[in-house]
Design a protein around this motif. Structure first.
Motif, PDB file in Angstrom:
ATOM      1  N   ALA A   1      57.975 -10.398  -7.873  1.00 39.32           N
ATOM      2  CA  ALA A   1      56.912 -11.292  -7.420  1.00 39.32           C
ATOM      3  C   ALA A   1      56.494 -12.274  -8.513  1.00 39.32           C
ATOM      4  O   ALA A   1      56.334 -13.468  -8.252  1.00 39.32           O
ATOM      5  N   ASP A   2      56.325 -11.793  -9.734  1.00 41.29           N
ATOM      6  CA  ASP A   2      55.918 -12.684 -10.825  1.00 41.29           C
ATOM      7  C   ASP A   2      56.984 -13.732 -11.112  1.00 41.29           C
ATOM      8  O   ASP A   2      56.674 -14.893 -11.372  1.00 41.29           O
ATOM      9  N   HIS A   3      58.232 -13.331 -11.056  1.00 41.77           N
ATOM     10  CA  HIS A   3      59.348 -14.243 -11.279  1.00 41.77           C
ATOM     11  C   HIS A   3      59.334 -15.340 -10.219  1.00 41.77           C
ATOM     12  O   HIS A   3      59.454 -16.527 -10.530  1.00 41.77           O
ATOM     13  N   LEU A   4      59.151 -14.940  -8.971  1.00 42.03           N
ATOM     14  CA  LEU A   4      59.137 -15.910  -7.872  1.00 42.03           C
ATOM     15  C   LEU A   4      57.920 -16.834  -7.945  1.00 42.03           C
ATOM     16  O   LEU A   4      58.026 -18.026  -7.663  1.00 42.03           O
ATOM     17  N   LYS A   5      56.772 -16.303  -8.337  1.00 42.27           N
ATOM     18  CA  LYS A   5      55.575 -17.138  -8.502  1.00 42.27           C
ATOM     19  C   LYS A   5      55.805 -18.183  -9.586  1.00 42.27           C
ATOM     20  O   LYS A   5      55.406 -19.338  -9.437  1.00 42.27           O
ATOM     21  N   ALA A   6      56.425 -17.775 -10.676  1.00 44.33           N
ATOM     22  CA  ALA A   6      56.700 -18.709 -11.769  1.00 44.33           C
ATOM     23  C   ALA A   6      57.684 -19.790 -11.325  1.00 44.33           C
ATOM     24  O   ALA A   6      57.478 -20.978 -11.600  1.00 44.33           O
TER      25      ALA A   6
END
Length: 155
Positions: free
Chosen positions: A110-115
């Protein structure tokens, strides 16, 4: 997630003399290693493996190479503005001169995709891209990239 949370000022580069995608990846991996303390070859392997799946060149001279690296504690970004565009196999077949490298811990979906989403959205803003493209001072490039959304939208 704000870009200021993942992009350190020392992770912003103005690169001269880079001629190939491989050379760019080596330069970015070396600097990411210095910042993160992780092995350069692990970082290079992660972004090279991802690039083999398909080019991360988005078009309009922009690329967002990314990868997941074992041992990385949180998502980190790097930015490189190249003095001369390089061939990148981008979707529009145009060379690339603006590059945001995103590295994420293994399992940080999720954090990777948000970034990725945040960076892609920012780099779709023509005024921001223009400011980045015509500036070679790393501190100023960092300020442009990490400005609050209101400031970049007004640029």
């Amino acid at each position: 997630m704000e870009l200021a949370d993942i992009l350190a000022e020392r992770a912003v580069l103005f690169c001269t003399g880079v001629k190939t995608k491989r050379q760019l990846f080596e330069e970015l991996s070396t600097r990411a290693s210095e910042i993160s303390g992780l092995d350069t070859s692990d970082i290079l392997g992660a972004i090279t493996s991802r690039e083999e799946l398909g080019s991360t060149g988005l078009g309009n001279g922009i690329a967002i190479p990314h990868g997941k690296v074992v041992g990385l504690k949180s998502v980190m970004a790097m930015f490189a503005r190249l003095d001369q565009p390089i061939e990148f196999d981008a979707v529009d077949d145009q060379p690339v001169d603006l590059v945001v490298l995103l590295l994420a811990p293994v399992g940080a979906g999720a954090d990777h995709l948000k970034a990725l989403s945040k960076v892609a959205r920012l780099l779709r803003t023509e005024s921001v891209v223009s400011l980045l493209r015509y500036n070679d001072d790393p501190a100023e490039l960092h300020a442009i990239l990490t400005a609050p959304d209101e400031a970049t939208n007004a640029a």
